[in-house]
Scaffold this motif. Structure first.
Motif, PDB file in Angstrom:
ATOM      1  N   ARG A   3      38.004  16.869   7.025  1.00 54.47           N
ATOM      2  CA  ARG A   3      36.673  16.764   7.639  1.00 54.47           C
ATOM      3  C   ARG A   3      36.637  17.490   8.984  1.00 54.47           C
ATOM      4  NH1 ARG A   3      33.046  12.981   5.585  1.00 54.47           N
ATOM      5  NH2 ARG A   3      33.812  11.672   3.880  1.00 54.47           N
ATOM      6  N   ALA A   4      37.721  17.369   9.758  1.00 53.82           N
ATOM      7  CA  ALA A   4      37.769  18.057  11.053  1.00 53.82           C
ATOM      8  C   ALA A   4      37.732  19.562  10.859  1.00 53.82           C
ATOM      9  CB  ALA A   4      39.035  17.653  11.812  1.00 53.82           C
ATOM     10  N   ARG A  23      43.253  20.101   7.401  1.00 55.31           N
ATOM     11  CA  ARG A  23      42.472  21.008   8.248  1.00 55.31           C
ATOM     12  C   ARG A  23      42.592  22.451   7.758  1.00 55.31           C
ATOM     13  NH1 ARG A  23      44.051  23.871  12.815  1.00 55.31           N
ATOM     14  NH2 ARG A  23      42.357  24.388  14.277  1.00 55.31           N
ATOM     15  N   GLN A  24      43.810  22.881   7.442  1.00 56.03           N
ATOM     16  CA  GLN A  24      43.998  24.260   6.983  1.00 56.03           C
ATOM     17  C   GLN A  24      43.336  24.510   5.639  1.00 56.03           C
ATOM     18  OE1 GLN A  24      47.976  25.872   7.174  1.00 56.03           O
ATOM     19  NE2 GLN A  24      48.452  24.808   9.078  1.00 56.03           N
ATOM     20  N   ILE A  60      31.025  21.743  -0.761  1.00 53.29           N
ATOM     21  CA  ILE A  60      32.447  21.351  -0.787  1.00 53.29           C
ATOM     22  C   ILE A  60      32.614  19.866  -1.094  1.00 53.29           C
ATOM     23  CG2 ILE A  60      34.571  21.274   0.568  1.00 53.29           C
ATOM     24  CD1 ILE A  60      33.445  23.664   2.159  1.00 53.29           C
ATOM     25  N   GLY A  61      33.565  19.571  -2.005  1.00 53.57           N
ATOM     26  CA  GLY A  61      33.851  18.197  -2.381  1.00 53.57           C
ATOM     27  C   GLY A  61      35.279  17.797  -2.061  1.00 53.57           C
ATOM     28  N   TYR A  62      35.514  16.493  -2.146  1.00 52.15           N
ATOM     29  CA  TYR A  62      36.850  15.956  -1.879  1.00 52.15           C
ATOM     30  C   TYR A  62      37.107  14.794  -2.823  1.00 52.15           C
ATOM     31  CZ  TYR A  62      40.663  13.531   0.549  1.00 52.15           C
ATOM     32  OH  TYR A  62      41.851  12.906   0.856  1.00 52.15           O
ATOM     33  N   GLY A 115      31.968  24.930  10.750  1.00 48.52           N
ATOM     34  CA  GLY A 115      30.512  24.862  10.619  1.00 48.52           C
ATOM     35  C   GLY A 115      30.050  24.386   9.259  1.00 48.52           C
ATOM     36  N   ALA A 116      30.885  23.649   8.549  1.00 46.65           N
ATOM     37  CA  ALA A 116      30.522  23.144   7.222  1.00 46.65           C
ATOM     38  C   ALA A 116      30.620  21.621   7.220  1.00 46.65           C
ATOM     39  CB  ALA A 116      31.452  23.727   6.162  1.00 46.65           C
TER      40      ALA A 116
END
Length: 344
Positions: free
Chosen positions: A209-210, A175-176, A189-191, A216-217
């Motif tokens: 994801r949270a 989250r951070q 943004i990717g992961y 707002g993304a």
């Protein structure tokens, strides 16, 4: 004419030491039993006598008498990830301070292989088991429970009330990182995920994801590296091959993040963080090296090791508390891989 064979060395016993030191045999036993109580004067006399006589306690014989092997089985999936050699070293040192010997076993992430290794561990009549980055089946968990062998999961958790676990707050870490990337101006943004079945992977992605949603993304690109260097390289090449590519990527651990940064810079000629911001997870020592200077969520390794050992000792000692999930807080360490205003 036959030559005389050398006489077999005479084995020094605890009774010999007791006579030399002028104490009881039980006092000698207490001196050489980790955690047992003996006065400083008694310890000094017994150790002096033992040194003079060349006495060494028979650990195996004591284990047969007490039913305690003083051995902890430590199972590790792999040591390529720099986080785990550090964890194994610190766990071994802390367990040795508690008077236990550590046997390290390697296992793959497949259930069958873990069960095979676990059966081997049980043959050693271990007093406890630490599983680092691997899970175990419910059948094997039942077997350990029946035998009274406590099991602690390190940096991994699973839904089984018989197993204690110690983890960092993976969800909060993800989250951070998400909020940090968005605040840095990232919009595409990717992961790159780790092994899909790992609790660490699941929790980090859920937190990421949270965090994106709160800012707002959303997540536009996703690849899988399975916590492996070569697969992370392949995932990065695929994700960044076209013109429609991320301007920021969170990689599920540092081990994979280093591979991704190498691909971005050396293979694709992209600037980090000018064109792509990169963040990892674990904050292993290499993350701070100038060559990477990687932004990463730091797992509290020392605290995780201390808690794991404490939980295991309590369970071995017959603590009545039920096994629990222990979640420790980490810290986001921001470096130049995500910040344009920091010079490596």
């Amino acid at each position: 004419m036959t030559e005389d064979l050398p006489a077999a060395p005479v084995r020094v016993t605890s009774l010999d030491v007791a006579r030399r030191a002028g104490v009881s045999q039980s006092a000698v036993s207490r001196v050489f039993t980790p955690g047992a109580s003996a006065s400083k004067r008694t310890v000094e006399k017994v150790r002096k006598a033992a040194e003079e006589l060349g006495y060494r306690p028979n650990v195996l014989a004591r284990a047969m008498i007490t039913g305690k092997s003083r051995i902890i089985g430590l199972v590790v999936y792999y040591l390529d990830n720099y986080f785990y050699p550090l964890a194994v070293e610190r766990l071994s040192v802390e367990l040795q301070k508690q008077g236990y010997h550590v046997l390290v076993f390697m296992a793959s992430n497949t259930v069958g292989d873990v069960e095979s290794v676990m059966q081997e561990i049980l043959d050693y009549q271990v007093d406890g088991i630490v599983l680092a980055s691997v899970s175990m089946s419910s059948v094997l968990a039942s077997r350990c429970d029946e035998l009274g062998i406590p099991v602690v999961l390190f940096n991994r958790t699973q839904k089984d009330d018989r197993l204690a676990s110690v983890v960092s707050n993976n969800f909060e870490g993800g989250r951070q990182i998400a909020r940090h990337l968005v605040e840095g101006g990232a919009t595409r943004i990717g992961y790159i995920a780790g092994f899909e079945g790992a609790s660490t992977q699941i929790e980090r992605e859920a937190g990421f994801r949270a965090g994106l949603g709160e800012a707002g993304a959303d997540l536009r690109y996703r690849g899988t590296g399975n916590f492996r260097h070569d697969e992370a390289r392949a995932a990065a090449l695929e994700m960044f091959a076209g013109r429609d590519r991320p301007d920021a990527v969170f990689v599920c651990n540092d081990h994979m993040a280093f591979a991704v940064m190498d691909v971005l810079r050396a293979k694709l000629g992209l600037d980090v963080p000018g064109e792509v911001a990169v963040a990892g997870f674990d904050d292993v020592p290499i993350a701070a090296w100038a060559a990477y200077d990687l932004t990463s969520f730091r797992q509290p390794l020392g605290a995780m090791v201390d808690r794991t050992v404490a939980v295991l000792m309590d369970r071995i000692g017959g603590d009545g508390e039920a096994p629990a999930r222990h979640v420790l807080e980490g810290e986001l360490i921001v470096r130049s891989s995500t910040r344009k205003d920091i010079t490596p």
